[in-house]
Motif scaffolding. Structure first.
Motif, PDB file in Angstrom:
ATOM      1  N   GLU A 209      31.491  51.228  69.380  1.00  0.00           N
ATOM      2  CA  GLU A 209      30.788  49.956  69.477  1.00  0.00           C
ATOM      3  C   GLU A 209      30.624  49.511  70.922  1.00  0.00           C
ATOM      4  OE1 GLU A 209      32.196  48.384  65.048  1.00  0.00           O
ATOM      5  OE2 GLU A 209      33.196  47.630  66.846  1.00  0.00           O
ATOM      6  N   LYS A 210      31.638  49.742  71.741  1.00  0.00           N
ATOM      7  CA  LYS A 210      31.525  49.403  73.160  1.00  0.00           C
ATOM      8  C   LYS A 210      30.472  50.281  73.839  1.00  0.00           C
ATOM      9  CE  LYS A 210      36.157  47.505  73.897  1.00  0.00           C
ATOM     10  NZ  LYS A 210      37.491  47.693  74.530  1.00  0.00           N
ATOM     11  N   ALA A 211      30.439  51.541  73.485  1.00  0.00           N
ATOM     12  CA  ALA A 211      29.427  52.439  74.054  1.00  0.00           C
ATOM     13  C   ALA A 211      28.032  52.008  73.623  1.00  0.00           C
ATOM     14  CB  ALA A 211      29.699  53.877  73.624  1.00  0.00           C
ATOM     15  N   TYR A 212      27.905  51.570  72.385  1.00  0.00           N
ATOM     16  CA  TYR A 212      26.621  51.077  71.876  1.00  0.00           C
ATOM     17  C   TYR A 212      26.170  49.843  72.654  1.00  0.00           C
ATOM     18  CZ  TYR A 212      23.466  48.626  68.647  1.00  0.00           C
ATOM     19  OH  TYR A 212      22.405  47.942  68.089  1.00  0.00           O
ATOM     20  N   PHE A 213      27.088  48.924  72.920  1.00  0.00           N
ATOM     21  CA  PHE A 213      26.732  47.729  73.675  1.00  0.00           C
ATOM     22  C   PHE A 213      26.339  48.084  75.109  1.00  0.00           C
ATOM     23  CE2 PHE A 213      27.874  44.186  76.495  1.00  0.00           C
ATOM     24  CZ  PHE A 213      27.025  43.214  75.990  1.00  0.00           C
ATOM     25  N   GLN A 214      27.095  48.975  75.736  1.00  0.00           N
ATOM     26  CA  GLN A 214      26.771  49.373  77.096  1.00  0.00           C
ATOM     27  C   GLN A 214      25.397  50.038  77.172  1.00  0.00           C
ATOM     28  OE1 GLN A 214      28.454  48.718  79.975  1.00  0.00           O
ATOM     29  NE2 GLN A 214      29.720  47.414  78.662  1.00  0.00           N
ATOM     30  N   LYS A 215      25.035  50.768  76.142  1.00  0.00           N
ATOM     31  CA  LYS A 215      23.748  51.465  76.122  1.00  0.00           C
ATOM     32  C   LYS A 215      22.595  50.523  75.822  1.00  0.00           C
ATOM     33  CE  LYS A 215      21.176  55.040  73.618  1.00  0.00           C
ATOM     34  NZ  LYS A 215      21.220  56.053  72.526  1.00  0.00           N
ATOM     35  N   THR A 216      22.785  49.613  74.859  1.00  0.00           N
ATOM     36  CA  THR A 216      21.665  48.815  74.342  1.00  0.00           C
ATOM     37  C   THR A 216      21.673  47.364  74.795  1.00  0.00           C
ATOM     38  OG1 THR A 216      22.850  48.128  72.327  1.00  0.00           O
ATOM     39  CG2 THR A 216      21.666  50.260  72.274  1.00  0.00           C
ATOM     40  N   GLY A 217      22.850  46.822  75.152  1.00  0.00           N
ATOM     41  CA  GLY A 217      22.960  45.400  75.441  1.00  0.00           C
ATOM     42  C   GLY A 217      22.902  44.529  74.199  1.00  0.00           C
ATOM     43  N   ILE A 218      23.042  45.123  73.043  1.00  0.00           N
ATOM     44  CA  ILE A 218      22.909  44.395  71.778  1.00  0.00           C
ATOM     45  C   ILE A 218      24.286  44.072  71.201  1.00  0.00           C
ATOM     46  CG2 ILE A 218      22.197  44.630  69.363  1.00  0.00           C
ATOM     47  CD1 ILE A 218      19.790  46.241  70.349  1.00  0.00           C
ATOM     48  N   PHE A 219      24.510  42.789  70.932  1.00  0.00           N
ATOM     49  CA  PHE A 219      25.682  42.311  70.197  1.00  0.00           C
ATOM     50  C   PHE A 219      25.130  41.747  68.888  1.00  0.00           C
ATOM     51  CE2 PHE A 219      29.375  38.981  70.293  1.00  0.00           C
ATOM     52  CZ  PHE A 219      29.966  39.606  69.211  1.00  0.00           C
ATOM     53  N   PRO A 220      25.201  42.502  67.780  1.00  0.00           N
ATOM     54  CA  PRO A 220      24.485  42.123  66.563  1.00  0.00           C
ATOM     55  C   PRO A 220      24.791  40.706  66.074  1.00  0.00           C
ATOM     56  CG  PRO A 220      25.247  44.376  66.392  1.00  0.00           C
ATOM     57  CD  PRO A 220      25.867  43.819  67.643  1.00  0.00           C
ATOM     58  N   ILE A 221      23.724  39.981  65.765  1.00  0.00           N
ATOM     59  CA  ILE A 221      23.807  38.642  65.195  1.00  0.00           C
ATOM     60  C   ILE A 221      23.764  38.748  63.686  1.00  0.00           C
ATOM     61  CG2 ILE A 221      22.533  36.463  64.930  1.00  0.00           C
ATOM     62  CD1 ILE A 221      21.594  36.867  67.865  1.00  0.00           C
ATOM     63  N   MET A 222      24.686  38.064  63.019  1.00  0.00           N
ATOM     64  CA  MET A 222      24.741  38.068  61.559  1.00  0.00           C
ATOM     65  C   MET A 222      24.185  36.787  60.942  1.00  0.00           C
ATOM     66  SD  MET A 222      26.060  41.001  60.809  1.00  0.00           S
ATOM     67  CE  MET A 222      25.758  41.945  62.284  1.00  0.00           C
ATOM     68  N   HIS A 223      24.600  35.626  61.481  1.00  0.00           N
ATOM     69  CA  HIS A 223      24.256  34.348  60.848  1.00  0.00           C
ATOM     70  C   HIS A 223      23.676  33.379  61.857  1.00  0.00           C
ATOM     71  CE1 HIS A 223      27.976  35.225  58.074  1.00  0.00           C
ATOM     72  NE2 HIS A 223      26.992  36.104  57.909  1.00  0.00           N
ATOM     73  N   VAL A 224      22.697  32.600  61.410  1.00  0.00           N
ATOM     74  CA  VAL A 224      22.134  31.509  62.199  1.00  0.00           C
ATOM     75  C   VAL A 224      22.542  30.182  61.565  1.00  0.00           C
ATOM     76  CG1 VAL A 224      20.153  32.858  62.973  1.00  0.00           C
ATOM     77  CG2 VAL A 224      19.982  31.529  60.847  1.00  0.00           C
ATOM     78  N   ILE A 225      22.205  29.090  62.237  1.00  0.00           N
ATOM     79  CA  ILE A 225      22.324  27.756  61.667  1.00  0.00           C
ATOM     80  C   ILE A 225      20.918  27.296  61.297  1.00  0.00           C
ATOM     81  CG2 ILE A 225      22.839  25.328  62.150  1.00  0.00           C
ATOM     82  CD1 ILE A 225      25.335  26.926  61.667  1.00  0.00           C
TER      83      ILE A 225
END
Length: 330
Positions: A209-225
């Motif tokens: 997951e850390k490698a994925y973030f370093q590669k993509t810059g994406i921190f997946p969003i699950m829920h909004v308000i």
């Protein structure tokens, strides 16, 4: 002048704690907080719009906006975020050693449209070339029989989905080998109880997951308000006042993390973990607003469109209350 009473359904996250105890109060608003599990909140908001303000699944929200119902609009406050490599579980006898081995397999999901499943399917396709159409999907309750999709789906013909039996659960089917894998936001009880028949596909998921973030810059969003449109039409100022209050409540959590004389959270190496997280993701590692979440939101929209959950691909600025789009600092 009396405050505007608004019902607010949400799970009890630390990032809303200051709103719940009243140490942070949205200007002009009296929030009636309802502490509810996310599945119940989503169901009641999507089906019946029971609350003025509510936590809502990002995937369900995108589908709702695409279809024009329910009549709610989000503010860019993201209650739940989670990297999702940890959410793929396999039967240990199925011979699944790497993501590519999921092609042609029987894979369970509690609901096909769940945001966690949306992200995992997108990651599997983008990072490992595993298309959703290459998998045979099974839907139903993970631990309790009878779970249904919150919204009726209209998927492309190449997506093959089969509901499980009325007395079956995905957890039991995974452990017995009736399905080869499970993709879900919650770990199945068979795994939590140490069954030798169930394992994570990514055993070292934190590194992946850390490698994925370093590669993509994406921190997946699950829920909004999300706020009901009739509330916004009658009180357009509500969106920004809530947005400001959510930012302030999150800052209270950050300030607590910075107090090292005593640990705010029941984790022995909390300080070290916070330092590692800041090093990897910056001081504001759980950002609200559009600007710093553009790449993540665009990926979610693209996945929803490519996977056939939505028919049109919306602009980000059309998904959120207009007054909350610009960068805002306190």
């Amino acid at each position: 002048m009396s405050k505007l009473p608004l019902s607010f359904a949400c799970w009890n996250y630390d990032r809303i704690g200051a709103l719940v105890d009243g140490s942070v109060q949205p200007e002009g608003i009296d929030l009636n907080y309802l502490n509810m599990p996310v599945e119940e909140t989503f169901w009641r908001m999507m089906r019946h719009q029971e609350f003025d303000v509510a936590e809502l699944s990002l995937s369900s929200y995108l589908i709702g906006r695409d279809r024009g119902y329910p009549h709610v609009t989000a503010i860019p406050v993201f209650m739940s975020r989670s990297f999702r490599h940890s959410g793929i579980f396999v039967n240990t006898s199925a011979g699944i050693e790497k993501p590519e081995d999921l092609r042609g397999r029987r894979v369970g999901v509690p609901e096909y449209q769940l945001t966690a499943c949306l992200w995992i399917r997108g990651i599997l396709q983008d990072e490992y070339g595993v298309a959703p159409s290459s998998i045979q999907w099974f839907t139903g309750g993970e631990e309790t029989p009878g779970r249904l999709e919150k919204v009726a789906l209209q998927l492309p013909p190449e997506i093959h989905i089969q509901p499980i039996g009325p007395t079956q659960t995905l957890n039991e089917m995974l452990e017995s080998g009736e399905i080869d894998a499970l993709i879900a936001p919650r770990a199945p009880s068979s795994f939590l109880q140490g069954s030798p028949n169930v394992a994570r596909l990514f055993p070292n998921y934190e590194e992946d997951e850390k490698a994925y973030f370093q590669k993509t810059g994406i921190f997946p969003i699950m829920h909004v308000i999300a706020i009901r449109d009739d509330v916004l039409e009658a009180n357009p100022w509500v969106a920004m006042n809530l947005y400001v209050a959510f930012e302030k409540a999150k800052q209270v959590v950050y300030d607590g993390f910075n107090q090292t004389a005593a640990l705010k959270v029941t984790l022995p190496w909390l300080t070290a973990e916070i330092e590692r997280t800041k090093l990897a993701m910056g001081d504001d590692f759980w950002p609200y607003g559009i600007e710093r979440n553009q790449k993540t939101l665009e990926a979610a929209v693209r996945y929803s469109y490519e996977q056939g959950l939505i028919k049109t691909r919306p602009r980000l600025e059309d998904l959120f209350v207009k007054s909350t789009l610009e960068r805002f600092t306190i």
